[in-house]
Design an enzyme around this catalytic site. Structure first.
Site, PDB file in Angstrom:
ATOM      1  CD  GLU A 191      -3.263  -0.889   1.899  1.00 23.77           C
ATOM      2  OE1 GLU A 191      -3.263   0.007   2.756  1.00 23.77           O
ATOM      3  OE2 GLU A 191      -4.239  -1.634   1.701  1.00 23.77           O
ATOM      4  CD  GLU A 219      -3.835  -6.026   3.332  1.00 24.32           C
ATOM      5  OE1 GLU A 219      -4.786  -5.312   3.730  1.00 24.32           O
ATOM      6  OE2 GLU A 219      -2.646  -5.769   3.599  1.00 24.32           O
TER       7      GLU A 219
HETATM    8  C1  BG6 Z   1      -4.693  -2.435   4.665  1.00 25.69           C
HETATM    9  C2  BG6 Z   1      -3.389  -2.706   5.347  1.00 25.69           C
HETATM   10  O1  BG6 Z   1      -4.776  -1.065   4.460  1.00 25.69           O
HETATM   11  O2  BG6 Z   1      -5.869  -2.646   5.325  1.00 25.69           O
HETATM   12  C3  BG6 Z   1      -3.484  -3.635   6.555  1.00 25.69           C
HETATM   13  O3  BG6 Z   1      -2.426  -3.196   4.444  1.00 25.69           O
HETATM   14  C4  BG6 Z   1      -4.719  -3.294   7.343  1.00 25.69           C
HETATM   15  O4  BG6 Z   1      -2.307  -3.494   7.301  1.00 25.69           O
HETATM   16  C5  BG6 Z   1      -5.945  -3.496   6.467  1.00 25.69           C
HETATM   17  O5  BG6 Z   1      -4.836  -4.013   8.545  1.00 25.69           O
HETATM   18  C6  BG6 Z   1      -7.250  -3.166   7.155  1.00 25.69           C
HETATM   19  O6  BG6 Z   1      -7.217  -1.860   7.650  1.00 25.69           O
HETATM   20  P1  BG6 Z   1      -7.451  -1.548   9.180  1.00 25.69           P
HETATM   21  O7  BG6 Z   1      -7.196  -0.109   9.326  1.00 25.69           O
HETATM   22  O8  BG6 Z   1      -8.875  -1.912   9.466  1.00 25.69           O
HETATM   23  O9  BG6 Z   1      -6.498  -2.385   9.959  1.00 25.69           O
END
Ligand code: BG6
Length: 435
Positions: A129, A332
Site C-alpha cells: 500500500e 488483501e
Molecule cells: C490495509 C493494510 O490497508 O488494510 C493492513 O495493508 C490493514 O495493514 C488493512 O490491517 C485493514 O485496515 P485496518 O485499518 O482496518 O487495519
C-alpha cells in the site's frame, strides 16, 4: 456483461490468506531487532504493546525460515511482502523515505531477503500500500516529515518517488538474482466512481483514480508518471526531484504480476476547492481542487463504517487488467468486525462468510470477463492488530484470545469462516455454500 456460463477458477489458482509482520508477530525487540516507526508512533494510540500482537513470532523459532519451511511442508506457496508499514525507527531518525539513501537501504534489504529465502520463495511483493503511505500516512503511523519542512505535499511525493525507484530496483534485482521468481507491487486499488453523470463529476473521478490508483501501477509497469498526477503535482509545487539514474531505474523495473489490496470503492463529485486533505481512506473529504468525496447510498457498510462493494471488486479487476494486461493476485480483501468467542470455543462469523463469498463470486465473474487471475489472499489469516482501530476490529479466519489491553491466553480458535474457506479452497472456488 451478463454471462451465460461462468468459467472455472484456473487449476493452479493460489488461494491464500495474508498477514503483516508488525500486526501479528510481536517480539518487536527480540533477536537483534530494533523498534520500527510503529513502536515509536503507536497508532492507534494506547494499543496494547506491539511486543505481543498475536504472539506469532514466539511460536515459530528461527521465525522466517520456519514459517517458510512449514508452509512448503504442507504444499502452501509462500508470497512474501517485503515492506509493510514498519520502517526501522533508526532509519526514521535518518529521514526515512525522505532520505535519497532510502533507495539503497531498500535494495540492500531486498538483496538480503533474496539471498536468504530466494531458494524457497518464488513470489515477492515489494511495498504494501505505497499509495496509503503517501495519501494517509499519519493515520497509519508511517509518515515521517523532517523537521523544518515547509512543503509537506512536496516532501511526501519526494518520499513516494524514492519508494518507486526503490521498488523498480528491487524488481530488477529480483530478476537478476532469482531468475525463476516473480515479483510485483502491492498497492491498495479501488475504483473511484463519479457521483452522477455530470461531466465534471467524471473529471473528478478521473483525477482521483489517477492520484489514488494509476500513479502507482503506471510507475510499476511503465516507469512513467501518470500525466494527471504530474499536472496536479506541478500545480501544487510538489514535483519530485529525479536523482541521477532514477529515470533509467524506473524504466528497467518490470513486474511479473500485479498484486493489490481491495476493500471498497470510492465515490466523488466535482471539487469546489474547499476540501481539506486528511482522514483515512474511508473518511477523507477529498483533495482540494481534485475531487470531493461522497458516500455511496447504494452500498452497505461494515460495523466500522467501511462501504462494502463486491461488484466494485469486479469493476476494479476489469479496469486494472485492461490497463496493464498482467496477471493479478489479490493480496488483501476482508471484513473487519467485532467477533465473539462462545463458551464452547466457537466464533460464528456469518457476516465474514457473506462478505468473502460475494467478493469471490465477483472475482469469478471477472475471470469470465477474461481477467487473468493468479490468486486471492483474504485479510487476514489470523486476528491481528488493525492499523488504527486496534484488536477489537478483527479480520482473521483464526481467532486470537486477547483483548485490546488484556492479553488473556493468546490461544487460537478456528472461526466458522475458517472451515468455510477451507471448503472453498478444497473445491477450487466451486462450492461457496454455507457449511
Ligand atoms: C490495509 C493494510 O490497508 O488494510 C493492513 O495493508 C490493514 O495493514 C488493512 O490491517 C485493514 O485496515 P485496518 O485499518 O482496518 O487495519
Amino acid at each position: 456483461m451478463l454471462h451465460k456460463k461462468l468459467k472455472p477458477f484456473p487449476k493452479d489458482f493460489l488461494w491464500g490468506a495474508s498477514t503483516s509482520a508488525y500486526q501479528v508477530e510481536g517480539a518487536n525487540l527480540t533477536d537483534g531487532k530494533g523498534p520500527s516507526c510503529q513502536d515509536v508512533k503507536q497508532v492507534p494510540e494506547g494499543t496494547s504493546p506491539l511486543d505481543v500482537c498475536a504472539d506469532q513470532y514466539h511460536r515459530c523459532i528461527e521465525y522466517y525460515n520456519n514459517v517458510i519451511n512449514e508452509c512448503l511442508k504442507y504444499n502452501i506457496v509462500p508470497l512474501v511482502t517485503m515492506f509493510h508499514f514498519d520502517m526501522p525507527a533508526a532509519l526514521d531518525k535518518r529521514g526515512s523515505w525522505s532520505n535519497p539513501e532510502s533507495v539503497d537501504w531498500f535494495v540492500n534489504f531486498a538483496k538480503v531477503m533474496f539471498e536468504n529465502y530466494g531458494d524457497r520463495v518464488k513470489y515477492w511483493l515489494t511495498i504494501n500500500e505505497q499509495n496509503m503511505l503517501t495519501l494517509v500516512g499519519p493515520v497509519i503511523g508511517t509518515l515521517c516529515i523532517p523537521e523544518g519542512c515547509t512543503n509537506i505535499l512536496k516532501e511526501t511525493y519526494q518520499q513516494n518517488h524514492h519508494m518507486l525507484v526503490a521498488q523498480a530496483k528491487a524488481m530488477a534485482l529480483c530478476h537478476e538474482m532469482l531468475p525463476g521468481a516473480k515479483i510485483g507491487p502491492a498497492p491498495n486499488i479501488s475504483l473511484i466512481y463519479p457521483n452522477s453523470n455530470k461531466p465534471e463529476d467524471t473529471i473528478a473521478a478521473q483525477n482521483m483514480n489517477a492520484i489514488r490508483n494509476w500513479l502507482y501501477l503506471d510507475m510499476a509497469v511503465y516507469g512513467k508518471y501518470n500525466n494527471l498526477v504530474w499536472s496536479y503535482l506541478e500545480e501544487n509545487d510538489a514535483v519530485p526531484e529525479f536523482h541521477e539514474g532514477d529515470a533509467e531505474a524506473l524504466a528497467n523495473g518490470h513486474p511479473d504480476f500485479i498484486g493489490f489490496n481491495y476493500y471498497s470503492t470510492g465515490t466523488v463529485e466535482a471539487s469546489d476547492g474547499t476540501e481539506v486533505a486528511g482522514g483515512d481512506q474511508q473518511n477523507s473529504r477529498g483533495l482540494p481542487g481534485v475531487a470531493h468525496n461522497v458516500k455511496n447510498p447504494n452500498l452497505m457498510k461494515t460495523e466500522f463504517g467501511w462501504e462494502i462493494d463486491p461488484i466494485g471488486f469486479r469493476n476494479t479487476l476489469r479496469e486494472v487488467y485492461s490497463r496493464y494486461r498482467l496477471p493479478i493476485v489479490i493480496t488483501e480483501n476482508g471484513l473487519g468486525a467485532y467477533d465473539t468467542l462462545t463458551e464452547d470455543g466457537k466464533v460464528h462469523d456469518p457476516y465474514r462468510i457473506t462478505y468473502l463469498r460475494e467478493h469471490i463470486k465477483q472475482m469469478r465473474e471477472a475471470i469470465t470477463d477474461d481477467v487473468e487471475m493468479m490468486g486471492y489472499c483474504p485479510w487476514s489469516a489470523i486476528d491481528l492488530i488493525s492499523t488504527h482501530e486496534g484488536m477489537k476490529k478483527r479480520y482473521g479466519f483464526i481467532y486470537v484470545d486477547r483483548d485490546e489491553f488484556d492479553l488473556k491466553t493468546l490461544d487460537r480458535y478456528r472461526k466458522d469462516s475458517f472451515y468455510w474457506y477451507k471448503k472453498v479452497i478444497a473445491t477450487n472456488g466451486e462450492d461457496l455454500s454455507d457449511l
